[in-house]
Design a protein around this motif. Structure first.
Motif, PDB file in Angstrom:
ATOM      1  N   SER A  11       2.835 -17.625  18.190  1.00 56.92           N
ATOM      2  CA  SER A  11       3.672 -17.161  19.295  1.00 56.92           C
ATOM      3  C   SER A  11       3.200 -15.809  19.796  1.00 56.92           C
ATOM      4  O   SER A  11       2.459 -15.097  19.121  1.00 56.92           O
ATOM      5  N   SER A  12       3.654 -15.482  20.978  1.00 56.88           N
ATOM      6  CA  SER A  12       3.405 -14.177  21.575  1.00 56.88           C
ATOM      7  C   SER A  12       4.729 -13.671  22.119  1.00 56.88           C
ATOM      8  O   SER A  12       5.374 -14.350  22.918  1.00 56.88           O
ATOM      9  N   GLY A  13       5.132 -12.502  21.666  1.00 56.67           N
ATOM     10  CA  GLY A  13       6.405 -11.923  22.084  1.00 56.67           C
ATOM     11  C   GLY A  13       7.428 -12.019  20.971  1.00 56.67           C
ATOM     12  O   GLY A  13       7.409 -12.947  20.178  1.00 56.67           O
ATOM     13  N   LYS A  14       8.297 -11.007  20.901  1.00 52.95           N
ATOM     14  CA  LYS A  14       9.313 -11.003  19.853  1.00 52.95           C
ATOM     15  C   LYS A  14      10.543 -10.244  20.311  1.00 52.95           C
ATOM     16  O   LYS A  14      10.513  -9.495  21.283  1.00 52.95           O
ATOM     17  N   LYS A  15      11.623 -10.472  19.578  1.00 51.60           N
ATOM     18  CA  LYS A  15      12.871  -9.776  19.865  1.00 51.60           C
ATOM     19  C   LYS A  15      12.893  -8.486  19.053  1.00 51.60           C
ATOM     20  O   LYS A  15      12.580  -8.484  17.864  1.00 51.60           O
ATOM     21  N   ILE A  16      13.258  -7.400  19.700  1.00 50.33           N
ATOM     22  CA  ILE A  16      13.398  -6.124  19.005  1.00 50.33           C
ATOM     23  C   ILE A  16      14.765  -6.135  18.327  1.00 50.33           C
ATOM     24  O   ILE A  16      15.794  -6.255  18.993  1.00 50.33           O
ATOM     25  N   VAL A  17      14.772  -6.043  17.015  1.00 49.37           N
ATOM     26  CA  VAL A  17      15.998  -6.188  16.234  1.00 49.37           C
ATOM     27  C   VAL A  17      17.059  -5.165  16.634  1.00 49.37           C
ATOM     28  O   VAL A  17      18.224  -5.510  16.823  1.00 49.37           O
ATOM     29  N   ALA A  18      16.686  -3.922  16.795  1.00 50.21           N
ATOM     30  CA  ALA A  18      17.655  -2.858  17.079  1.00 50.21           C
ATOM     31  C   ALA A  18      18.385  -3.053  18.402  1.00 50.21           C
ATOM     32  O   ALA A  18      19.578  -2.784  18.510  1.00 50.21           O
ATOM     33  N   THR A  19      17.677  -3.547  19.428  1.00 52.50           N
ATOM     34  CA  THR A  19      18.277  -3.663  20.758  1.00 52.50           C
ATOM     35  C   THR A  19      18.589  -5.097  21.164  1.00 52.50           C
ATOM     36  O   THR A  19      19.379  -5.323  22.077  1.00 52.50           O
ATOM     37  N   GLY A  20      17.938  -6.068  20.530  1.00 53.40           N
ATOM     38  CA  GLY A  20      18.115  -7.463  20.913  1.00 53.40           C
ATOM     39  C   GLY A  20      17.328  -7.843  22.153  1.00 53.40           C
ATOM     40  O   GLY A  20      17.404  -8.968  22.629  1.00 53.40           O
ATOM     41  N   LEU A  21      16.553  -6.906  22.697  1.00 53.20           N
ATOM     42  CA  LEU A  21      15.753  -7.174  23.889  1.00 53.20           C
ATOM     43  C   LEU A  21      14.431  -7.829  23.517  1.00 53.20           C
ATOM     44  O   LEU A  21      13.928  -7.667  22.409  1.00 53.20           O
ATOM     45  N   PHE A  22      13.853  -8.536  24.479  1.00 49.75           N
ATOM     46  CA  PHE A  22      12.577  -9.209  24.269  1.00 49.75           C
ATOM     47  C   PHE A  22      11.434  -8.260  24.605  1.00 49.75           C
ATOM     48  O   PHE A  22      11.474  -7.557  25.613  1.00 49.75           O
ATOM     49  N   LYS A  23      10.418  -8.249  23.754  1.00 43.58           N
ATOM     50  CA  LYS A  23       9.239  -7.424  24.003  1.00 43.58           C
ATOM     51  C   LYS A  23       8.028  -8.340  24.144  1.00 43.58           C
ATOM     52  O   LYS A  23       7.679  -9.068  23.221  1.00 43.58           O
ATOM     53  N   GLU A  24       7.403  -8.292  25.324  1.00 43.22           N
ATOM     54  CA  GLU A  24       6.204  -9.093  25.560  1.00 43.22           C
ATOM     55  C   GLU A  24       4.973  -8.362  25.063  1.00 43.22           C
ATOM     56  O   GLU A  24       4.893  -7.141  25.135  1.00 43.22           O
ATOM     57  N   ARG A  25       4.018  -9.132  24.604  1.00 41.01           N
ATOM     58  CA  ARG A  25       2.708  -8.581  24.301  1.00 41.01           C
ATOM     59  C   ARG A  25       2.060  -8.254  25.644  1.00 41.01           C
ATOM     60  O   ARG A  25       2.177  -9.025  26.598  1.00 41.01           O
ATOM     61  N   ILE A  48       4.682 -19.892  23.103  1.00 45.32           N
ATOM     62  CA  ILE A  48       4.210 -20.579  21.898  1.00 45.32           C
ATOM     63  C   ILE A  48       2.874 -21.236  22.196  1.00 45.32           C
ATOM     64  O   ILE A  48       2.651 -21.712  23.308  1.00 45.32           O
ATOM     65  N   TYR A  49       2.006 -21.288  21.185  1.00 49.53           N
ATOM     66  CA  TYR A  49       0.815 -22.131  21.285  1.00 49.53           C
ATOM     67  C   TYR A  49       0.740 -22.998  20.038  1.00 49.53           C
ATOM     68  O   TYR A  49       1.085 -22.577  18.936  1.00 49.53           O
ATOM     69  N   ILE A  50       0.355 -24.238  20.255  1.00 50.66           N
ATOM     70  CA  ILE A  50       0.304 -25.245  19.197  1.00 50.66           C
ATOM     71  C   ILE A  50      -1.116 -25.784  19.161  1.00 50.66           C
ATOM     72  O   ILE A  50      -1.664 -26.161  20.196  1.00 50.66           O
ATOM     73  N   ILE A  51      -1.706 -25.805  17.968  1.00 54.23           N
ATOM     74  CA  ILE A  51      -3.109 -26.204  17.853  1.00 54.23           C
ATOM     75  C   ILE A  51      -3.241 -27.485  17.043  1.00 54.23           C
ATOM     76  O   ILE A  51      -2.724 -27.588  15.928  1.00 54.23           O
ATOM     77  N   HIS A  52      -3.952 -28.448  17.635  1.00 56.10           N
ATOM     78  CA  HIS A  52      -4.336 -29.670  16.935  1.00 56.10           C
ATOM     79  C   HIS A  52      -5.842 -29.620  16.700  1.00 56.10           C
ATOM     80  O   HIS A  52      -6.598 -29.309  17.618  1.00 56.10           O
ATOM     81  N   ALA A  53      -6.258 -29.908  15.473  1.00 52.95           N
ATOM     82  CA  ALA A  53      -7.680 -29.993  15.139  1.00 52.95           C
ATOM     83  C   ALA A  53      -8.084 -31.459  15.209  1.00 52.95           C
ATOM     84  O   ALA A  53      -7.358 -32.331  14.731  1.00 52.95           O
ATOM     85  N   TYR A  54      -9.229 -31.714  15.817  1.00 51.68           N
ATOM     86  CA  TYR A  54      -9.746 -33.077  15.917  1.00 51.68           C
ATOM     87  C   TYR A  54     -10.963 -33.234  15.023  1.00 51.68           C
ATOM     88  O   TYR A  54     -11.922 -32.479  15.135  1.00 51.68           O
ATOM     89  N   SER A  55     -10.887 -34.211  14.135  1.00 47.55           N
ATOM     90  CA  SER A  55     -12.012 -34.603  13.294  1.00 47.55           C
ATOM     91  C   SER A  55     -12.141 -36.112  13.425  1.00 47.55           C
ATOM     92  O   SER A  55     -11.150 -36.832  13.259  1.00 47.55           O
ATOM     93  N   ASN A  56     -13.335 -36.579  13.752  1.00 54.85           N
ATOM     94  CA  ASN A  56     -13.564 -38.017  13.958  1.00 54.85           C
ATOM     95  C   ASN A  56     -12.563 -38.602  14.950  1.00 54.85           C
ATOM     96  O   ASN A  56     -11.998 -39.668  14.726  1.00 54.85           O
ATOM     97  N   ASN A  57     -12.298 -37.865  16.028  1.00 53.87           N
ATOM     98  CA  ASN A  57     -11.395 -38.274  17.112  1.00 53.87           C
ATOM     99  C   ASN A  57      -9.945 -38.454  16.686  1.00 53.87           C
ATOM    100  O   ASN A  57      -9.172 -39.107  17.374  1.00 53.87           O
ATOM    101  N   LYS A  58      -9.552 -37.872  15.546  1.00 52.40           N
ATOM    102  CA  LYS A  58      -8.166 -37.962  15.083  1.00 52.40           C
ATOM    103  C   LYS A  58      -7.545 -36.571  15.089  1.00 52.40           C
ATOM    104  O   LYS A  58      -8.075 -35.649  14.477  1.00 52.40           O
ATOM    105  N   PRO A  59      -6.386 -36.408  15.781  1.00 51.62           N
ATOM    106  CA  PRO A  59      -5.734 -35.099  15.829  1.00 51.62           C
ATOM    107  C   PRO A  59      -4.898 -34.829  14.586  1.00 51.62           C
ATOM    108  O   PRO A  59      -4.349 -35.741  13.966  1.00 51.62           O
ATOM    109  N   ARG A  60      -4.821 -33.547  14.239  1.00 55.28           N
ATOM    110  CA  ARG A  60      -4.000 -33.104  13.114  1.00 55.28           C
ATOM    111  C   ARG A  60      -3.412 -31.750  13.495  1.00 55.28           C
ATOM    112  O   ARG A  60      -4.135 -30.834  13.893  1.00 55.28           O
ATOM    113  N   LEU A  61      -2.091 -31.616  13.395  1.00 52.88           N
ATOM    114  CA  LEU A  61      -1.437 -30.340  13.681  1.00 52.88           C
ATOM    115  C   LEU A  61      -1.855 -29.327  12.625  1.00 52.88           C
ATOM    116  O   LEU A  61      -1.667 -29.561  11.430  1.00 52.88           O
TER     117      LEU A  61
END
Length: 174
Positions: free
Chosen positions: A74-88, A56-69
């Motif tokens: 994300s990177s990677g997902k579960k393959i529905v048919a097999t239930g296995l994880f697939k990495e990018r 997962i990556y989470i990004i906060h933007a800073y304007s005037n030294n104040k963070p805002r989500l």
């Protein structure tokens, strides 16, 4: 990897409040990091996210030294048919640097490296802070990044995810 610090930007610390934040929820993941990105930076040079793991990556933007989500991805997902994880093949790094983003109100996509800059320009953002977390490392953690991403988006409603309708979930899966 060392980060270039801009002389003309005062890099503040994130606001720490008593309330549980999205970053605090991710503390169980021990393989993590962060970097900052300003418009004049080259994202491929400052991004220190791993190229061999999903997460997962989470990004906060800073304007005037104040963070805002503003964004959760994300990177990677579960393959529905097999239930296995697939990495990018290029991991979290590739998703941030080389990935594409759907443009609001359109079927077209643009590279995220351009998307970040455009959103910063449009929103008067001084810089972005990316926090990344490895959720699937084949050793300690086997969480599905896509599932965690949907849950966090649903819970925190980051503005850029909502604006661009990026995997908005109407249910809580965590």
């Amino acid at each position: 990897m060392k980060h270039r610090i801009k002389k003309n930007i005062n890099w503040p610390m994130k606001n720490k409040s008593n309330s549980k934040t999205v970053i605090e929820e991710m503390k169980k993941y021990t393989c993590r990091g962060s970097f900052r990105f300003a418009i004049e930076d080259n994202i491929s040079h400052v991004c220190d996210a791993p190229a061999k793991h999903g997460g997962i990556y989470i990004i906060h933007a800073y304007s005037n030294n104040k963070p805002r989500l503003v964004y959760i991805g994300s990177s990677g997902k579960k393959i529905v048919a097999t239930g296995l994880f697939k990495e990018r093949k290029d991991g979290i790094w590739g998703r941030i640097v080389r990935g594409t983003q759907r443009i609001a109100g359109s079927k077209s996509k643009e590279r995220r490296c351009k998307f970040w800059v455009k959103e910063m320009d449009n929103g008067g953002v001084d810089f972005l802070e990316f926090d990344w977390f490895v959720l699937h490392d084949k050793k300690a953690f086997f969480d599905c990044p896509e599932t965690v991403e949907k849950s966090l988006i649903s819970k925190y409603n980051p503005s850029w995810n909502i604006k661009h309708n990026s995997k908005v979930a109407i249910f809580d899966v965590m």
